[in-house]
Motif scaffolding. Sequence first.
Motif, short mmCIF file in Angstrom:
data_model
loop_
_atom_site.label_atom_id
_atom_site.label_comp_id
_atom_site.label_asym_id
_atom_site.label_seq_id
_atom_site.Cartn_x
_atom_site.Cartn_y
_atom_site.Cartn_z
N PHE A 15 -18.64 -0.60 58.59
CA PHE A 15 -17.36 0.24 58.93
C PHE A 15 -16.35 -0.42 59.55
O PHE A 15 -15.22 0.06 59.48
N LYS A 19 -12.46 0.08 58.40
CA LYS A 19 -11.27 0.14 59.44
C LYS A 19 -10.26 -0.63 59.31
O LYS A 19 -9.14 -0.31 59.66
N LEU A 63 -18.03 7.99 58.01
CA LEU A 63 -17.18 7.24 59.24
C LEU A 63 -16.28 8.34 59.89
O LEU A 63 -15.69 9.14 59.27
#
Length: 65
Positions: A15, A19, A63
């Motif tokens: 994750f 990002k 997410l």
Amino acid sequence: MFAENKLTDDMNEVFDFLKREREKVLSEAEWKFRMRGYGYRIKRVEDGLEVSKLPQMNVLGVLHA
């Protein structure tokens, strides 16, 4: 799974990678396209962004944006 040129099973690393990659592009469409190249599918859902591993489409998690 792949993140930062290494294999990992740590979803936090994946994750974080997603990002950081999102910050590099101007549009969500471009980001989704780039992530397909890394073997991830990003799909907008009610709770955030669903992340799946290609080609099996195994859902890894959501997410939260």
